[in-house]
Design a protein around this motif. Structure first.
Motif, PDB file in Angstrom:
ATOM      1  N   VAL A  63       0.665  -1.138  -0.003  1.00 40.13           N
ATOM      2  CA  VAL A  63      -0.048   0.038  -0.009  1.00 40.13           C
ATOM      3  C   VAL A  63       0.959   1.151  -0.070  1.00 40.13           C
ATOM      4  CG1 VAL A  63      -1.728   1.482   1.334  1.00 40.13           C
ATOM      5  CG2 VAL A  63      -1.673  -1.093   1.243  1.00 40.13           C
ATOM      6  N   GLN A  68      -4.409   5.302   2.906  1.00 39.46           N
ATOM      7  CA  GLN A  68      -5.446   4.341   2.360  1.00 39.46           C
ATOM      8  C   GLN A  68      -5.930   3.210   3.317  1.00 39.46           C
ATOM      9  OE1 GLN A  68      -3.964   2.748  -1.527  1.00 39.46           O
ATOM     10  NE2 GLN A  68      -3.232   4.851  -1.905  1.00 39.46           N
ATOM     11  N   GLN A  72     -10.002   2.340   8.046  1.00 37.12           N
ATOM     12  CA  GLN A  72     -10.304   1.135   7.367  1.00 37.12           C
ATOM     13  C   GLN A  72     -10.481   0.036   8.180  1.00 37.12           C
ATOM     14  OE1 GLN A  72     -11.788   1.280   4.016  1.00 37.12           O
ATOM     15  NE2 GLN A  72     -11.224   3.488   4.421  1.00 37.12           N
ATOM     16  N   LYS A 110      -2.363  -5.058  -1.899  1.00 37.18           N
ATOM     17  CA  LYS A 110      -2.828  -3.928  -3.115  1.00 37.18           C
ATOM     18  C   LYS A 110      -2.935  -4.641  -4.307  1.00 37.18           C
ATOM     19  CE  LYS A 110      -4.058   0.181  -3.867  1.00 37.18           C
ATOM     20  NZ  LYS A 110      -5.527   0.707  -3.279  1.00 37.18           N
TER      21      LYS A 110
END
Length: 218
Positions: A63, A68, A72, A110
């Motif tokens: 990542v 990002q 989350q 990712k």
């Protein structure tokens, strides 16, 4: 008295306490660099969501930036077959303070294929609230030899030491306790307390004490 002004001065030897604080600050800088580097993959999770990831963890999952991941759900990076088990370990099965929990899971990168992660989890104080510190290592599948098992155990001991240091960095109470113990030892006291300024800056608050009576605490 007799039109003279008198003052009562109290002198306290603080050399050992100051040395302890400096040593703690040196360790903080050392382990702060370690936490922020890619030498070890670390993530902090609260209520099932990422609140911190370091460069090592970002590299592990491929990542590009922490933005990002922070906010989350941790389960979003866990393969579906392991998701239920991992969620249980991070909620009902979460370790008590001072304990370590080790587990494995398949992580979603990712880009590219999944990778097998060996994780060690401990409870820490992060930004004033309880959270889980998770240290991860890419084991790339199953353990292949007895020597790999031995190396894994050595890594676990290293992670345990790192987790202890990270807990002391993230928890200001650890510094207060260390400073008080060092000062009492230097002065030969069997009881004592450490007062720090309150947020308003006008009063002192007892933050740590050893052996003080109820009368002394009033």
């Amino acid at each position: 008295i007799d039109e003279r002004t008198e003052a009562c001065l109290t002198f306290v030897e603080t050399t050992e306490a100051l040395n302890t604080i400096r040593q703690h600050e040196d360790l903080t800088l050392t382990y702060k660099g370690l936490v922020e580097s890619n030498a070890v993959a670390l993530a902090v999770v609260r209520d099932g969501r990422y609140v911190f990831v370091n460069r090592g963890y970002l590299a592990l999952l491929g990542v590009p930036s922490a933005e990002q991941l922070v906010g989350q759900e941790f389960s979003s990076t866990v393969a579906s077959r392991d998701r239920k088990s991992v969620l249980h370990k991070l909620t009902e099965g979460a370790p008590a303070p001072g304990e370590l929990l080790s587990f494995e899971f398949s992580a979603l990168r990712k880009e590219g294929p999944q990778t097998r992660i060996d994780a060690t989890c401990s409870t820490v104080d992060f930004e004033g609230r309880s959270a889980l510190l998770i240290s991860c290592r890419d084991v790339g599948g199953t353990l292949k030899s007895t020597e790999e098992v031995r190396r894994r155990l050595d890594d676990l001991e290293s992670v345990d030491r790192i987790a202890d240091m990270v807990r002391s960095i993230l928890d200001p109470a650890a510094l207060a306790a260390t400073a008080l113990d060092a000062t009492m030892k230097a002065l030969g006291f069997e009881s004592g307390g450490l007062y720090l300024p309150a947020p308003d800056g006008t009063t002192l608050v007892l933050v740590e004490q050893r052996g003080l009576s109820e009368i002394a605490l009033r």
